[in-house]
Design an enzyme around this catalytic site. Structure first.
Site, mmCIF file in Angstrom:
data_model
loop_
_atom_site.group_PDB
_atom_site.id
_atom_site.type_symbol
_atom_site.label_atom_id
_atom_site.label_comp_id
_atom_site.label_asym_id
_atom_site.label_seq_id
_atom_site.Cartn_x
_atom_site.Cartn_y
_atom_site.Cartn_z
ATOM 1 N N ARG A 112 0.883 -1.184 0.000
ATOM 2 C CA ARG A 112 0.000 0.000 0.000
ATOM 3 C C ARG A 112 0.907 1.217 0.000
ATOM 4 N NH1 ARG A 112 -5.276 1.515 3.534
ATOM 5 N NH2 ARG A 112 -6.122 0.158 1.937
ATOM 6 N N HIS A 139 -7.497 0.924 -6.347
ATOM 7 C CA HIS A 139 -7.722 0.097 -5.153
ATOM 8 C C HIS A 139 -8.430 -1.196 -5.598
ATOM 9 C CE1 HIS A 139 -7.922 -1.045 -1.116
ATOM 10 N NE2 HIS A 139 -8.785 -0.191 -0.616
ATOM 11 N N GLN A 142 -10.188 -3.921 -3.213
ATOM 12 C CA GLN A 142 -11.464 -3.446 -2.668
ATOM 13 C C GLN A 142 -12.594 -3.695 -3.663
ATOM 14 O OE1 GLN A 142 -12.301 -1.729 0.450
ATOM 15 N NE2 GLN A 142 -14.273 -2.379 -0.349
ATOM 16 N N ASP A 235 -17.136 7.533 -1.576
ATOM 17 C CA ASP A 235 -15.863 7.353 -0.863
ATOM 18 C C ASP A 235 -15.542 8.696 -0.201
ATOM 19 O OD1 ASP A 235 -13.448 6.319 0.037
ATOM 20 O OD2 ASP A 235 -12.413 6.558 -1.877
ATOM 21 N N CYS A 275 -16.249 1.781 0.772
ATOM 22 C CA CYS A 275 -15.108 0.928 1.133
ATOM 23 C C CYS A 275 -14.717 1.092 2.596
ATOM 24 C CB CYS A 275 -13.932 1.218 0.215
ATOM 25 S SG CYS A 275 -13.241 2.878 0.397
ATOM 26 N N ARG A 303 -13.638 -8.369 1.895
ATOM 27 C CA ARG A 303 -12.212 -8.137 1.621
ATOM 28 C C ARG A 303 -11.428 -9.411 1.908
ATOM 29 N NH1 ARG A 303 -10.072 -3.055 1.742
ATOM 30 N NH2 ARG A 303 -8.258 -4.105 0.867
HETATM 31 N N1 NVA Z 1 -9.883 6.900 -1.265
HETATM 32 C C1 NVA Z 1 -9.528 6.444 0.064
HETATM 33 C C2 NVA Z 1 -9.734 4.968 0.202
HETATM 34 C C3 NVA Z 1 -9.432 4.424 1.576
HETATM 35 C C4 NVA Z 1 -9.574 2.968 1.676
HETATM 36 C C5 NVA Z 1 -8.090 6.818 0.359
HETATM 37 O O1 NVA Z 1 -7.231 6.628 -0.508
HETATM 38 O O2 NVA Z 1 -7.808 7.299 1.472
HETATM 39 N N1 CP Z 2 -11.209 0.001 2.593
HETATM 40 C C1 CP Z 2 -9.931 -0.038 2.991
HETATM 41 O O1 CP Z 2 -8.994 -0.239 2.214
HETATM 42 O O2 CP Z 2 -9.772 0.113 4.327
HETATM 43 P P1 CP Z 2 -8.386 0.331 5.107
HETATM 44 O O3 CP Z 2 -7.831 1.655 4.694
HETATM 45 O O4 CP Z 2 -8.778 0.279 6.556
HETATM 46 O O5 CP Z 2 -7.454 -0.792 4.736
#
Ligand code: NVA
Ligand code: CP
Length: 317
Positions: A112, A139, A142, A235, A275, A303
């Site tokens: 990540r 992502h 997800q 989101d 998500c 997930r």
């Molecule tokens: N768009 C959000 C998704 C979190 C799972 C982010 O990147 O923070």
């Molecule tokens: N939806 C998601 O990716 O959650 P986290 O940021 O908690 O991993």
């Protein structure tokens, strides 16, 4: 194991949904459903006995970290949490050296991070499969879980209409776009000017949609986008790494909240997905996310099952 689970994936890695065919996405979903059923029935499924997943995190996570770690354990393997604060990558060691070194120890790498190019570079230099656990651009794990959730509640993906309201230029919007057209789901995105999806992602999605019959609509008008939607998704307005823009984004996206009034334009039996983490009162009201159409906790659980499918297929090759 069914016949479908013998179908190999062409890719070594799981980086973005545009890399996969609709058939491959359905294959992963079928594996996920089989493993979910096995887990619910208490049937052991140690397909990755003795295998190890390295998990590099340059951003925070609750769901991704826990679901990958638990998933590896349930598959008979092990996961190692590697915070970039603690490994040499965070002190300037190159991505390529990190990829080559980790490949000598582990059977797969989940990462990540911020730049999608970093994930591509890691995958290029790693001898083992690399899984994208979120970048600024995509992502995909997800969205595989989202498709599993929709399949469970609607019994199909092709022919449905999914509507995404909010920041169209983030990782979720892009992966939803790429994933929807691959499985024949129409997608409409409503975002304010300046927050529309990445043009390259959108152009590729329109082309892919021509093969499956899925349409792509992008508009500034949320009512137009949500009309007759089977699935409504939003989101956060400020993604990880954009914290300095928070007040600007709150203002720019204020008319793009998913609330009870807007949802009146969706189908009567629409599903609501997010998500998570969510900000009630910003991108979605509590009435919607905690209401009868919401399946966000099924989505979060999925997930685990979707990722176990990715892990089984890629790491047992
Ligand atoms: N768009 C959000 C998704 C979190 C799972 C982010 O990147 O923070
Ligand atoms: N939806 C998601 O990716 O959650 P986290 O940021 O908690 O991993």
């Amino acid at each position: 194991m069914s016949e479908a689970t013998k179908l190999p994936l062409k890719q070594k890695d799981f980086l973005q949904l545009a890399d996969f065919s609709g058939e491959e996405i359905h294959y992963l979903l079928e594996v996920a459903q089989e493993m979910k059923a096995q887990q619910k029935q208490g049937i052991p499924h140690p397909y990755l006995s003795g295998k190890v997943l390295g998990m590099i995190f340059e951003k925070s996570s609750t769901r991704t970290r826990v679901s990958f770690e638990v998933g590896m354990l349930q598959l008979g393997g092990h996961a190692i949490f590697l915070s970039s604060k603690d490994i040499q990558l965070g002190r300037g060691e190159s991505i390529s050296d990190t990829a080559k070194v980790l490949s000598r120890y582990v059977d797969g790498i989940m990462i990540r991070t911020f730049s999608h190019d970093s994930v591509e570079e890691l995958a290029e230099h790693a001898a083992v499969p690399v899984i994208n656990g979120l970048t600024d651009l995509h992502h995909p794990t997800q969205v595989l879980a989202d498709w599993l959730t929709i399949l469970e509640h609607k019994g199909k993906l092709a022919g449905l209409k999914l509507c995404y309201i909010g920041d169209g230029n983030n990782n979720m919007a892009h992966s939803l776009l790429e994933g929807a057209v691959k499985v024949g789901m129409d997608i409409s995105i409503a975002s304010p000017p300046g927050y529309l999806p990445n043009e390259m992602v959108m152009e590729k999605a329109i082309v892919a949609g021509k093969q499956t019959g899925a349409t792509v609509m992008v508009t500034n008008n949320p009512v137009e986008a949500i009309k007759a939607a089977d699935v409504v998704v939003t989101d956060v307005w400020t993604s990880m790494g954009q914290e300095e823009e928070t007040s600007l984004r709150l203002q720019a996206l204020s008319n793009y909240q998913v609330n009870e009034e807007l949802c009146k334009h969706a189908k009567d039996d629409f599903l609501f997905l997010h998500c998570l983490p969510a900000h009630r009162g910003e991108e979605v009201t509590a009435g919607v996310i905690d209401g009868p159409h919401s399946v966000v906790f099924d989505e979060a659980e999925n997930r685990l099952h979707a990722q176990k499918a990715i892990l089984k297929v890629l790491l047992s090759k």
